[in-house]
Write a protein that holds these residues in place. Structure first.
Motif, mmCIF file in Angstrom:
data_model
loop_
_atom_site.group_PDB
_atom_site.id
_atom_site.type_symbol
_atom_site.label_atom_id
_atom_site.label_comp_id
_atom_site.label_asym_id
_atom_site.label_seq_id
_atom_site.Cartn_x
_atom_site.Cartn_y
_atom_site.Cartn_z
ATOM 1 N N ARG A 170 -13.484 -6.614 3.393
ATOM 2 C CA ARG A 170 -12.760 -5.748 4.336
ATOM 3 C C ARG A 170 -13.765 -4.860 5.066
ATOM 4 N NH1 ARG A 170 -7.138 -3.439 2.509
ATOM 5 N NH2 ARG A 170 -8.308 -1.604 1.938
ATOM 6 N N GLU A 310 -12.166 -6.345 10.562
ATOM 7 C CA GLU A 310 -10.947 -5.669 10.997
ATOM 8 C C GLU A 310 -9.746 -6.562 10.753
ATOM 9 O OE1 GLU A 310 -10.912 -4.409 15.046
ATOM 10 O OE2 GLU A 310 -9.132 -3.167 14.750
ATOM 11 N N ILE A 311 -8.662 -5.941 10.375
ATOM 12 C CA ILE A 311 -7.454 -6.717 10.077
ATOM 13 C C ILE A 311 -6.918 -7.334 11.374
ATOM 14 C CG2 ILE A 311 -5.863 -4.769 10.318
ATOM 15 C CD1 ILE A 311 -4.406 -5.958 7.828
ATOM 16 N N ASN A 333 3.551 -8.162 15.820
ATOM 17 C CA ASN A 333 4.266 -7.120 16.557
ATOM 18 C C ASN A 333 5.079 -7.703 17.697
ATOM 19 O OD1 ASN A 333 3.520 -4.901 15.131
ATOM 20 N ND2 ASN A 333 1.714 -4.497 16.372
ATOM 21 N N ASN A 362 -2.784 -6.119 -3.741
ATOM 22 C CA ASN A 362 -1.813 -5.515 -4.665
ATOM 23 C C ASN A 362 -0.975 -6.584 -5.360
ATOM 24 O OD1 ASN A 362 -1.996 -3.276 -2.201
ATOM 25 N ND2 ASN A 362 -2.104 -2.429 -4.254
ATOM 26 N N SER A 411 -2.205 -0.780 -9.828
ATOM 27 C CA SER A 411 -1.900 -1.211 -8.456
ATOM 28 C C SER A 411 -2.038 -2.712 -8.267
ATOM 29 C CB SER A 411 -2.837 -0.529 -7.469
ATOM 30 O OG SER A 411 -2.737 0.844 -7.559
ATOM 31 N N ARG A 457 0.774 -7.744 -0.227
ATOM 32 C CA ARG A 457 0.536 -8.043 1.189
ATOM 33 C C ARG A 457 -0.471 -9.178 1.281
ATOM 34 N NH1 ARG A 457 -2.186 -3.944 5.675
ATOM 35 N NH2 ARG A 457 -4.115 -4.746 4.796
ATOM 36 N N TYR A 461 -8.558 -10.726 7.690
ATOM 37 C CA TYR A 461 -9.579 -9.838 8.260
ATOM 38 C C TYR A 461 -10.620 -10.688 8.981
ATOM 39 C CZ TYR A 461 -7.943 -5.652 5.818
ATOM 40 O OH TYR A 461 -7.196 -4.579 5.394
ATOM 41 N N LYS B 121 -9.812 5.762 2.695
ATOM 42 C CA LYS B 121 -10.459 4.486 3.054
ATOM 43 C C LYS B 121 -9.457 3.336 2.928
ATOM 44 C CE LYS B 121 -15.328 5.255 2.005
ATOM 45 N NZ LYS B 121 -16.407 5.003 1.052
ATOM 46 N N HIS B 122 -8.642 3.404 1.892
ATOM 47 C CA HIS B 122 -7.656 2.332 1.703
ATOM 48 C C HIS B 122 -6.735 2.226 2.924
ATOM 49 C CE1 HIS B 122 -4.659 -0.289 0.028
ATOM 50 N NE2 HIS B 122 -3.733 0.635 0.225
ATOM 51 N N PHE B 125 -8.766 1.093 6.240
ATOM 52 C CA PHE B 125 -9.183 -0.314 6.319
ATOM 53 C C PHE B 125 -8.013 -1.275 6.133
ATOM 54 C CE2 PHE B 125 -13.277 1.748 5.001
ATOM 55 C CZ PHE B 125 -13.831 1.679 6.267
ATOM 56 N N SER B 126 -6.807 -0.722 5.912
ATOM 57 C CA SER B 126 -5.625 -1.582 5.803
ATOM 58 C C SER B 126 -4.990 -1.825 7.156
ATOM 59 C CB SER B 126 -4.582 -0.935 4.876
ATOM 60 O OG SER B 126 -5.025 -0.965 3.551
ATOM 61 N N VAL B 127 -5.387 -1.056 8.162
ATOM 62 C CA VAL B 127 -4.727 -1.152 9.472
ATOM 63 C C VAL B 127 -5.742 -1.478 10.564
ATOM 64 C CG1 VAL B 127 -2.965 0.489 8.734
ATOM 65 C CG2 VAL B 127 -4.970 1.321 9.940
ATOM 66 N N LYS B 128 -5.229 -1.816 11.722
ATOM 67 C CA LYS B 128 -6.125 -2.079 12.856
ATOM 68 C C LYS B 128 -6.946 -0.826 13.155
ATOM 69 C CE LYS B 128 -5.524 -5.028 15.868
ATOM 70 N NZ LYS B 128 -6.362 -6.227 16.163
ATOM 71 N N ARG B 129 -8.135 -1.030 13.654
ATOM 72 C CA ARG B 129 -9.027 0.107 13.896
ATOM 73 C C ARG B 129 -8.399 1.125 14.862
ATOM 74 N NH1 ARG B 129 -14.396 -2.472 14.444
ATOM 75 N NH2 ARG B 129 -13.946 -3.015 12.301
ATOM 76 N N THR B 203 -3.549 2.134 -5.136
ATOM 77 C CA THR B 203 -3.432 1.719 -3.740
ATOM 78 C C THR B 203 -2.007 1.183 -3.522
ATOM 79 O OG1 THR B 203 -4.201 -0.508 -4.243
ATOM 80 C CG2 THR B 203 -5.862 1.091 -3.538
ATOM 81 N N ALA B 204 -1.641 0.962 -2.279
ATOM 82 C CA ALA B 204 -0.309 0.419 -1.976
ATOM 83 C C ALA B 204 -0.421 -0.422 -0.723
ATOM 84 C CB ALA B 204 0.674 1.565 -1.757
ATOM 85 N N PRO B 205 0.396 -1.488 -0.610
ATOM 86 C CA PRO B 205 0.353 -2.285 0.617
ATOM 87 C C PRO B 205 0.842 -1.471 1.813
ATOM 88 C CG PRO B 205 1.904 -3.221 -1.003
ATOM 89 C CD PRO B 205 1.374 -1.959 -1.588
ATOM 90 N N ILE B 206 0.118 -1.525 2.904
ATOM 91 C CA ILE B 206 0.517 -0.815 4.131
ATOM 92 C C ILE B 206 0.844 -1.875 5.184
ATOM 93 C CG2 ILE B 206 -0.212 0.847 5.912
ATOM 94 C CD1 ILE B 206 -0.517 2.210 3.269
ATOM 95 N N ARG B 207 2.030 -1.795 5.719
ATOM 96 C CA ARG B 207 2.358 -2.732 6.792
ATOM 97 C C ARG B 207 1.644 -2.288 8.069
ATOM 98 N NH1 ARG B 207 8.745 -2.457 5.901
ATOM 99 N NH2 ARG B 207 8.072 -0.386 5.283
ATOM 100 N N ILE B 208 1.287 -3.257 8.911
ATOM 101 C CA ILE B 208 0.515 -2.892 10.105
ATOM 102 C C ILE B 208 1.381 -2.899 11.356
ATOM 103 C CG2 ILE B 208 -1.672 -3.686 9.172
ATOM 104 C CD1 ILE B 208 -1.391 -6.219 10.823
ATOM 105 N N GLN B 209 2.691 -3.158 11.163
ATOM 106 C CA GLN B 209 3.548 -3.323 12.330
ATOM 107 C C GLN B 209 4.247 -2.019 12.703
ATOM 108 O OE1 GLN B 209 3.583 -5.308 9.636
ATOM 109 N NE2 GLN B 209 2.998 -7.330 10.349
#
Lengths: 463, 287
Positions: A170, A310-311, A333, A362, A411, A457, A461, B121-122, B125-129, B203-209
């Protein structure tokens, strides 16, 4: 100095495995409270009293002692390789001392199981001494193994092509040895060598081996890990930028063990980098040992300033795996301005496929799930599915990683597959769509009734 | 070397540091939290100097009144006491929360935000920049929501303690604060504490939408705020009892940062540190 030999190349009449078997039997007679006992040594890797393999292990050491010495194995971490090297070194010392007490040779060394040896048709099968006779009279046998032979795709050595030691896929490319972490009993993204072949061999054999909390009870565990330890040296010998981390947080981190006298002992990563300097020293048959490759300040500097990945796409809900194939659609989206798509997986400026990593984040679950094979954009009308094979994930230790404890946050696990080549190949297909990626996940064998996997999820990346 | 090559080399030498700085910022999104923490410390210390000069006390607010002008930071509880007692209880409760919450939140930002390197950081780096700031913002808002609820609880507790016990002597006040840190030390030896500590790394899953991104980050912040409260509530409560003594705040911050980043979660070192703080407060109380 000892030489750890390939178990399949031991000459006829060699007594290495016979003495190992006798030592195992002897160590099993010792009470679990004895640090040199079989149970104690296995519990250092992982322990859970509720699992059937641990029935009859009581009486146990105090909780304080368990907290310090048990459940210490390092997974999903840059400590995966050094910790297991330390663990094997003291285990080998204890077994060797036991063999001497039983009247055996003084120079016993742990053999390794090279299941990736394509020149040996039997290499992928557990050495016969471990399976025959298949009853309790054989010290090297254990009940419950699911399979004695590992399928070829689960012992490939693509990990050796990974240049950086550290990386999580990542913030940086995937690493050979795992991501930078603190103490990590089961946490970060599994490193390349840890994922394949390490995790695969554990889960493919199954039974005790399939779960970190029982794995070291199976005598084959130690030969498997000797091979993983050997592959670390093989990787270093390949040079080309392959170097160990040079951060103090890796070099100087202390781990606790017991020596053959049952006394507390400790090691740092720095102390085990050169196998010739580990306790009385050892080498691997056919693997030359130089000093650890010199680290340069530049290597670290460059890694620090490289662009993070990047994702580019992710599922918008969790994915539950079952006994049938599961297909996950990576969510996109609705707004074109904010569209997440896979166009970024082409790096046209340098006309090469961009680094593309598929993540399983996770991951929580129960029991010992099978290995799952992963395919991308697999056509629904059949055909040659191998062309769409992205890799496999094994979820080794998923139950433990799902439960908060003294050693992990609960987690879940993280796995990553390098899918750069496959995505690049698929892109040339007429069916390719930059805004769509279907990830098919298929169990490699029947799923136990008490096993389950939930992926928080799935994401992609890219550079 | 050709002229073109020379230009290219010069261009590289100029652009490289800027690129390095850009990469550092991208790779270390936690700078956000450290910056906000620093800003909070500037506010605290700035007020400290202003008010210490006037009152001679190195404390943040504990009591105040809606009548007249009240300084938020650094005033003496004793000098306001007479006016304060004339107010009805309900008014005093509201005033306590209204005027106490802001300093409490400044204290949380100053002390707790530096502990958030890994969760930030989690999220980042889980989402678009391009969505990084939105995610981090959501996370920090969620984190503050939890600590705001905790702040209200602490302020009410502090108010009712004062109502029940009444005015305390300097020694009794110091003894109670020292007891708070002694309790914090005992808590380090609690068998459940290492588990609470490992949860700080969840940590937890983050949706990017779209708005899911903000909501997931927010809920993750709330959850991590709760995890932090679980591990840090005792010394934070002790600080409330110490009327947010600012030098003490600084010491507590240093101890918890050391505990989070430099010690294994099974370490008892922090317990000894709290004991030293308790003993020091006790001695100061006697003197």
């Amino acid at each position: 100095m000892k030489e750890r030999k390939n178990v399949y190349l031991l000459p006829a009449g060699d007594t290495t495995l016979a003495w190992y078997s006798k030592a195992v039997v002897e160590m099993k007679k010792r009470p679990t409270t004895d640090p040199t006992s079989w149970n104690y040594q296995a519990a250092m890797h992982g322990f859970n009293a509720s699992l059937s393999f641990w029935r009859g292990a009581a009486p146990l050491p105090s909780q304080t002692e368990q907290n310090q010495y048990w459940n210490q194995c390092q997974h999903g971490s840059w400590f995966f390789l050094p910790w297991h090297r330390m663990y094997l070194a003291y285990f080998e010392q204890i077994v060797a001392a036991t063999i001497v007490k039983l009247g055996g040779p003084a120079d016993w060394a742990l053999p390794y199981w090279n299941y990736s040896d394509t020149s040996n048709p039997n290499a992928r099968t557990i050495p016969p001494a471990f399976t025959n006779p298949n009853n309790a009279t054989n010290g090297l046998w254990i009940t419950g193994r699911v399979s004695d032979t590992i399928p070829p795709r689960y012992v490939t050595l693509g990990a050796l092509n990974t240049i950086p030691y550290t990386g999580d896929g990542r913030t940086s490319p995937l690493g050979f040895g795992g991501p930078e972490t603190g103490f990590s009993h089961s946490g970060g993204t599994h490193g390349q060598l840890e994922s394949l072949p390490h995790d695969m061999v554990h889960v493919a054999i199954g039974g005790a081996m399939g779960d970190p909390r029982t794995a070291a009870l199976d005598p084959i565990f130690w030969l498997h890990h000797a091979n993983i330890d050997r592959l670390w040296q093989v990787w270093l010998n390949m040079a080309g930028g392959r170097i160990n981390p040079n951060k103090s947080s890796w070099l100087d981190y202390n781990f606790y063990f017991h020596n053959a006298a049952g006394q507390s002992a400790q090691f740092t990563s720095k102390q085990v980098e050169d196998t010739r300097q580990v306790l009385s020293g050892y080498t691997y048959q056919g693997v030359p040992v130089g000093g650890p490759t010199l680290r340069t300040a530049n290597a670290l500097q460059n890694a620090d300033f490289s662009t993070p990945l990047e994702i580019t796409a992710a599922t918008n809900q969790g994915v539950t795996l079952g006994s049938a194939k599961t297909v996950a659609h990576l969510g996109l989206n609705a707004s074109p301005q904010k569209a997440v798509n896979l166009a970024a997986t082409t790096n046209s400026a340098v006309s090469k496929p961009a680094l593309t990593i598929l993540h399983f984040e996770n991951v929580t679950g129960k029991g010992v799930p099978p290995i799952y094979d992963v395919y991308l954009n697999e056509p629904q009308n059949g055909g040659d599915k191998e062309s769409y094979y992205a890799g496999s994930v094994s979820f080794f230790g998923v139950e433990e990683a799902s439960t908060p404890s003294v050693h992990q946050s609960g987690s879940g696990q993280h796995y990553a597959l390098d899918i750069s080549d496959l995505v690049n190949k698929l892109r040339s297909s007429p069916n390719w769509k930059d805004q769509q990626l279907d990830v098919s996940i298929e169990p490699s064998r029947a799923v136990d009734a008490d096993a389950s996997v939930n992926i928080g999820r799935i994401s992609v990346y890219s550079e | 070397m050709s002229a073109d090559a020379g230009v290219a080399a010069n261009s590289n030498s100029f652009s490289f540091p800027a690129e390095k700085m850009r990469m550092l910022i991208i790779k270390h999104p936690e700078w956000w939290a450290w910056f906000l923490s620093l800003f909070a410390w500037v506010l605290i210390v700035g007020n400290l100097f202003t008010n210490a000069h006037q009152t001679g006390h190195l404390s943040m607010i504990t009591y105040c009144t809606p009548r007249g002008i009240v300084k938020v930071l650094g005033h003496s509880p004793f000098e306001l006491h007479a006016v304060w007692k004339e107010e009805p209880v309900s008014s005093r409760i509201l005033t306590t929360i209204r005027t106490g919450l802001l300093p409490w939140m400044i204290m949380v930002v100053a002390m707790m935000f530096p502990l958030l390197n890994e969760p930030i950081k989690h999220v980042a780096f889980s989402v678009k920049r391009k969505d990084m700031d939105l995610g981090i913002g959501g996370f920090l808002i969620g984190y503050i929501i939890t600590w705001t609820a905790v702040g209200v609880m602490f302020l009410l507790l502090s108010f009712f303690l004062n109502l029940i016990i009444g005015d305390l002597s300097h020694f009794a006040s110091a003894l109670i604060t020292a007891s708070g840190f002694l309790l914090a030390a005992v808590f380090i030896w609690h068998p459940g504490r290492p588990i609470k500590m490992t949860k700080c790394g969840q940590t937890a899953p983050i949706r990017i939408q779209g708005w899911h991104l903000f909501l997931d980050s927010l809920f993750y912040g709330v959850k991590m705020g709760f995890n932090c409260f679980n591990t840090c509530w005792v010394p934070m409560a002790a600080l409330v009892l110490a009327h947010h003594n600012i030098p003490l705040m600084f010491i507590v911050t240093a101890v918890i940062i050391h505990d989070r980043y430099l010690l294994p979660h099974t370490s008892k070192f922090t317990g000894y540190a709290w004991m030293v703080v308790a003993a020091t407060l006790f001695i100061i109380g006697i003197l």
